[in-house]
Design a protein around this motif. Structure first.
Motif, mmCIF file in Angstrom:
data_model
loop_
_atom_site.group_PDB
_atom_site.id
_atom_site.type_symbol
_atom_site.label_atom_id
_atom_site.label_comp_id
_atom_site.label_asym_id
_atom_site.label_seq_id
_atom_site.Cartn_x
_atom_site.Cartn_y
_atom_site.Cartn_z
ATOM 1 N N ALA A 19 1.830 7.396 -17.303
ATOM 2 C CA ALA A 19 1.964 6.255 -18.261
ATOM 3 C C ALA A 19 3.284 5.377 -17.742
ATOM 4 O O ALA A 19 3.268 4.236 -17.663
ATOM 5 N N ALA A 20 4.196 6.063 -17.505
ATOM 6 C CA ALA A 20 5.329 5.526 -17.039
ATOM 7 C C ALA A 20 5.485 4.569 -15.785
ATOM 8 O O ALA A 20 6.093 3.701 -15.724
ATOM 9 N N CYS A 21 4.499 4.874 -15.040
ATOM 10 C CA CYS A 21 4.296 4.121 -13.733
ATOM 11 C C CYS A 21 3.221 3.333 -13.616
ATOM 12 O O CYS A 21 2.531 2.884 -12.692
ATOM 13 N N ALA A 22 2.570 3.119 -14.789
ATOM 14 C CA ALA A 22 1.145 2.108 -14.968
ATOM 15 C C ALA A 22 1.855 0.759 -15.038
ATOM 16 O O ALA A 22 2.993 0.571 -15.186
ATOM 17 N N SER A 23 0.626 -0.035 -14.309
ATOM 18 C CA SER A 23 1.113 -1.509 -14.439
ATOM 19 C C SER A 23 0.805 -2.274 -15.974
ATOM 20 O O SER A 23 -0.142 -2.287 -16.188
ATOM 21 N N GLU A 24 1.859 -2.454 -16.492
ATOM 22 C CA GLU A 24 1.805 -3.125 -17.841
ATOM 23 C C GLU A 24 1.688 -4.526 -17.773
ATOM 24 O O GLU A 24 2.392 -5.189 -16.799
ATOM 25 N N PRO A 25 0.766 -5.024 -18.259
ATOM 26 C CA PRO A 25 0.650 -6.685 -18.223
ATOM 27 C C PRO A 25 1.561 -7.460 -18.778
ATOM 28 O O PRO A 25 2.110 -8.525 -18.345
ATOM 29 N N GLU A 26 2.712 -6.865 -19.916
ATOM 30 C CA GLU A 26 3.801 -7.571 -20.288
ATOM 31 C C GLU A 26 4.710 -7.763 -19.162
ATOM 32 O O GLU A 26 5.787 -8.690 -19.373
ATOM 33 N N ARG A 284 -0.510 16.846 -9.217
ATOM 34 C CA ARG A 284 0.197 17.541 -8.346
ATOM 35 C C ARG A 284 1.632 16.529 -7.770
ATOM 36 O O ARG A 284 2.578 16.891 -7.515
ATOM 37 N N ARG A 285 0.899 15.617 -7.061
ATOM 38 C CA ARG A 285 1.890 14.529 -6.400
ATOM 39 C C ARG A 285 2.854 13.957 -7.362
ATOM 40 O O ARG A 285 4.007 13.551 -7.041
ATOM 41 N N ALA A 286 2.244 13.543 -8.541
ATOM 42 C CA ALA A 286 3.255 12.809 -9.529
ATOM 43 C C ALA A 286 4.098 14.010 -9.950
ATOM 44 O O ALA A 286 5.357 13.548 -10.216
ATOM 45 N N ALA A 287 3.997 15.221 -10.131
ATOM 46 C CA ALA A 287 5.006 16.110 -10.540
ATOM 47 C C ALA A 287 5.989 16.382 -9.368
ATOM 48 O O ALA A 287 6.971 16.659 -9.699
ATOM 49 N N THR A 288 5.643 16.161 -8.134
ATOM 50 C CA THR A 288 6.539 16.416 -7.186
ATOM 51 C C THR A 288 7.455 15.113 -7.036
ATOM 52 O O THR A 288 8.640 15.182 -6.695
ATOM 53 N N GLU A 289 6.980 14.031 -6.916
ATOM 54 C CA GLU A 289 7.436 12.767 -6.709
ATOM 55 C C GLU A 289 8.143 12.144 -8.076
ATOM 56 O O GLU A 289 9.165 11.468 -8.071
ATOM 57 N N ARG A 290 7.512 12.245 -9.306
ATOM 58 C CA ARG A 290 8.297 11.893 -10.374
ATOM 59 C C ARG A 290 8.491 10.489 -10.566
ATOM 60 O O ARG A 290 9.529 10.030 -10.795
ATOM 61 N N PRO A 291 7.411 9.379 -9.914
ATOM 62 C CA PRO A 291 7.795 8.128 -10.217
ATOM 63 C C PRO A 291 8.147 7.676 -11.726
ATOM 64 O O PRO A 291 7.259 8.089 -12.579
ATOM 65 N N GLY A 292 9.164 6.707 -11.840
ATOM 66 C CA GLY A 292 9.502 6.408 -13.239
ATOM 67 C C GLY A 292 8.824 5.041 -13.567
ATOM 68 O O GLY A 292 8.835 4.490 -14.658
ATOM 69 N N CYS A 293 8.305 4.268 -12.595
ATOM 70 C CA CYS A 293 7.999 2.894 -12.648
ATOM 71 C C CYS A 293 6.958 2.677 -11.742
ATOM 72 O O CYS A 293 6.932 3.310 -10.681
ATOM 73 N N VAL A 294 6.387 1.507 -11.952
ATOM 74 C CA VAL A 294 5.189 1.155 -10.765
ATOM 75 C C VAL A 294 5.863 0.773 -9.503
ATOM 76 O O VAL A 294 5.440 1.077 -8.479
ATOM 77 N N GLU A 295 7.093 0.312 -9.439
ATOM 78 C CA GLU A 295 7.806 -0.081 -8.285
ATOM 79 C C GLU A 295 7.997 1.382 -7.407
ATOM 80 O O GLU A 295 8.237 1.137 -6.110
ATOM 81 N N ASP A 296 8.264 2.578 -8.366
ATOM 82 C CA ASP A 296 8.584 3.653 -7.500
ATOM 83 C C ASP A 296 7.422 4.133 -6.942
ATOM 84 O O ASP A 296 7.411 4.598 -5.713
ATOM 85 N N VAL A 297 5.965 3.780 -7.227
ATOM 86 C CA VAL A 297 4.751 4.216 -6.598
ATOM 87 C C VAL A 297 4.609 3.583 -5.350
ATOM 88 O O VAL A 297 4.196 3.826 -4.308
ATOM 89 N N ARG A 298 5.107 1.947 -5.436
ATOM 90 C CA ARG A 298 5.063 1.172 -4.413
ATOM 91 C C ARG A 298 5.982 1.492 -3.211
ATOM 92 O O ARG A 298 5.512 1.658 -1.994
ATOM 93 N N ALA A 299 7.016 2.119 -3.475
ATOM 94 C CA ALA A 299 8.267 2.467 -2.564
ATOM 95 C C ALA A 299 7.864 4.042 -2.100
ATOM 96 O O ALA A 299 8.841 4.425 -1.282
ATOM 97 N N LEU A 300 6.991 4.936 -2.465
ATOM 98 C CA LEU A 300 7.012 6.335 -2.185
ATOM 99 C C LEU A 300 6.780 6.636 -0.637
ATOM 100 O O LEU A 300 7.333 7.556 -0.015
ATOM 101 N N GLY A 301 6.195 5.718 0.067
ATOM 102 C CA GLY A 301 5.990 5.768 1.681
ATOM 103 C C GLY A 301 4.680 6.643 1.866
ATOM 104 O O GLY A 301 4.432 7.052 3.001
ATOM 105 N N ARG A 302 3.936 7.008 0.785
ATOM 106 C CA ARG A 302 2.635 7.406 0.937
ATOM 107 C C ARG A 302 1.833 7.438 -0.381
ATOM 108 O O ARG A 302 2.237 7.078 -1.480
ATOM 109 N N PRO A 303 0.451 7.472 -0.316
ATOM 110 C CA PRO A 303 -0.289 7.201 -1.569
ATOM 111 C C PRO A 303 -0.040 8.117 -2.557
ATOM 112 O O PRO A 303 0.254 9.403 -2.356
ATOM 113 N N LEU A 304 0.131 7.758 -3.838
ATOM 114 C CA LEU A 304 0.219 8.775 -5.018
ATOM 115 C C LEU A 304 -0.938 9.410 -5.120
ATOM 116 O O LEU A 304 -1.121 10.580 -5.786
#
Length: 405
Positions: A19-26, A284-304
C-alpha cells in the motif's frame, strides 16, 4: 489463495502488502491537457472509462492474436483477452494493496496498438514501414491514446494521466539506459519531447502487474485455444513444465470427466499457480527492498513485481512448446501467410493511390503532400486500426472486380 501464500502475506506485511508504494490518484502527476476533475470518479477510474469508451477498444472485439477472425468464434479475441488480463491484474493488485483502477486501465489498454491479424499483420506493417520510420505496436498504442482518437472537443487522444501513459510505454521495463538496447520508436520520441515519461526508469507497480497479468493470461489461454482448435492434444502437453503435472492431477482427481471440463479446470489451476507465485515473489522482493513510495519502485533498478526463478523457467517451457506447436503450426502458418498478403496489398495500393482512402483519412493523406514518409504513416495508422473482418472486406472491395467498392 493457498495457506502458504496467506501466511507469507500476513507475516511480511500484515495489512495491504504494498500500500505504501501504490499509485494514489490524489498524488497523480496529472494530464497533459488540464481538465476539471470529476466529482464522482478518481483520475484512474476516468482513465479506465475513457479507454473502455474509445473506438480503438471496441475494435479489439474483431482483432485476433493467433487465429484470423473468420476461423471461428470460440477463440479469444484481443477484446476477450484484454478483459481477462484486467481481471487478473485487479485480483493481483487487490492482494498486494496496489491501485486496482490503474492496473485495470493499463490491462485494458495494453493491446490497443496491435494491428489486424495479430502478429502477422504487425510483421507486414513493419516490413512496409521499414523505410518510413518503422512500426511498433507499443508506440502505436501511444499514438492512439494521445493523437488518433478524436472524441473530445478540447484535445486529440484521451488525455490520460501521466501514470497511465508511463505504464503503457514502459510496462516491459525502461526504454532508455542499460536495461535496453532497442531503438526508441519515433512516436514515443516525439511524444516525450513535450511530456516527459521518464523512459530511463521502471514503470510503477501497477504497470508491472498488468504486464505479467498479460503473460499469465496468454500462456494459459493459448494452451486452452490450441487444445480446443485441435492443434495439439493433452498427451502432447505431458512433458511441458507445470502444464503436464496440472493436467495429470485433474485427470487423476476426476476420472471420466468430459474433455471440455478437464481443459477448463486445468487452465484455471494454471492461472492460480502463476498468480500465487507472482504474489509470493513480489512479497519476497518487497520485504528485501522495502519501497516506501511509488518513486522508490521506479528507482529500484529491477522489477518489483515478478515471478520466481522456477516459474520463469516454467514460462520458458510454455513458450518453447507453444512456438512450434501453435504459433508455427501449418494451419496457423497458412492463415498468417494470407493475412500478411492482405496487409501488404492494402498498404501498397493505398500509398500509391491515396485517393482511395475514405473521408477523413483521404484528407490526412492530402495534407502529407509530397512527403512519402508522412503519407506512409497515415496509411499505416488506417490499416493498423482495421479489424480482421474489415481488412478482409476492404481487400475484397479494392481487389475483387466483382464486388462493389
Amino acid at each position: 489463495m493457498t495457506s502458504t501464500l496467506s501466511q507469507a502475506l500476513s507475516s511480511a506485511f500484515p495489512v495491504r502488502v504494498l500500500a505504501a508504494c501504490a499509485s494514489e490518484p490524489e498524488r497523480s502527476c496529472g494530464r497533459l491537457h488540464e481538465e476539471a476533475e470529476s466529482a464522482t470518479r478518481t483520475v484512474f477510474q476516468r482513465d479506465r472509462d475513457r479507454i473502455i469508451h474509445s473506438g480503438a477498444f471496441r475494435r479489439l472485439q474483431y482483432k485476433t492474436q493467433v487465429f484470423v477472425y473468420h476461423e471461428g468464434e470460440n477463440y479469444r479475441t484481443r477484446l476477450t483477452h484484454s478483459l481477462e488480463v484486467a481481471q487478473i491484474a485487479r485480483s493481483i493488485s487487490r492482494v498486494l494493496g496496489l491501485n486496482e483502477d490503474l492496473a485495470e486501465a493499463l490491462a485494458l489498454a495494453h493491446d490497443l496498438g496491435h494491428t489486424c491479424f495479430g502478429h502477422a499483420g504487425e510483421t507486414a506493417l513493419k516490413d512496409r514501414m521499414r523505410d518510413h520510420q518503422g512500426f511498433d505496436h507499443n508506440a502505436q498504442g501511444l499514438r492512439i491514446v494521445t493523437k488518433l482518437e478524436h472524441r473530445y472537443a478540447a484535445f486529440d487522444g484521451l488525455n490520460l494521466t501521466w501514470e497511465c501513459l508511463e505504464g503503457l510505454v514502459k510496462h516491459n521495463g525502461p526504454l532508455l539506459g542499460p536495461h535496453t538496447d532497442e531503438p526508441l520508436p519515433l512516436a514515443i520520441q516525439e511524444y516525450v519531447e513535450t511530456h516527459d515519461l521518464e523512459l530511463h526508469t521502471f514503470a510503477g507497480p501497477e504497470a508491472q502487474v498488468a504486464a505479467l497479468s498479460d503473460d499469465i493470461a496468454y500462456n494459459a489461454h493459448d494452451i486452452d485455444d490450441g487444445l480446443r482448435a485441435g492443434l495439439f492434444s493433452e498427451d502432447d502437453l505431458r512433458d511441458v513444465p507445470l502444464v503436464g503435472p496440472v493436467f495429470r492431477a485433474v485427470a487423476d482427481a476426476h476420472p471420466g470427466l468430459e474433455r471440455s471440463r478437464v481443459i477448463h479446470e486445468s487452465v484455471r489451476r494454471l492461472i492460480t499457480a502463476m498468480v500465487e507465485d507472482l504474489c509470493a515473489e513480489t512479497v519476497r522482493r518487497a520485504a528485501t527492498e522495502r519501497p516506501g513510495c511509488v518513486e522508490d519502485v521506479r528507482a529500484l533498478g529491477r522489477p518489483l513485481v515478478a515471478f520466481s526463478e522456477s516459474m520463469r523457467e516454467n514460462d520458458k517451457g510454455f513458450k518453447a512448446f507453444l512456438f512450434p506447436n501453435m504459433y508455427r503450426h501449418h494451419r496457423v502458418n497458412r492463415m498468417t501467410s494470407k493475412a500478411r498478403r492482405v496487409v501488404r496489398d492494402l498498404f501498397d495500393l493505398l500509398v500509391n493511390e491515396p485517393v482511395l482512402l475514405p473521408g477523413e483519412w483521404a484528407g490526412r493523406a492530402l495534407a502529407a503532400g509530397e512527403d512519402r514518409t508522412r503519407l506512409a504513416r497515415v496509411v499505416a495508422d488506417y490499416i493498423a486500426g482495421m479489424t480482421d473482418r474489415f481488412a478482409l472486406d476492404e481487400h475484397a472491395r479494392l481487389f475483387d472486380p466483382v464486388i462493389k467498392p
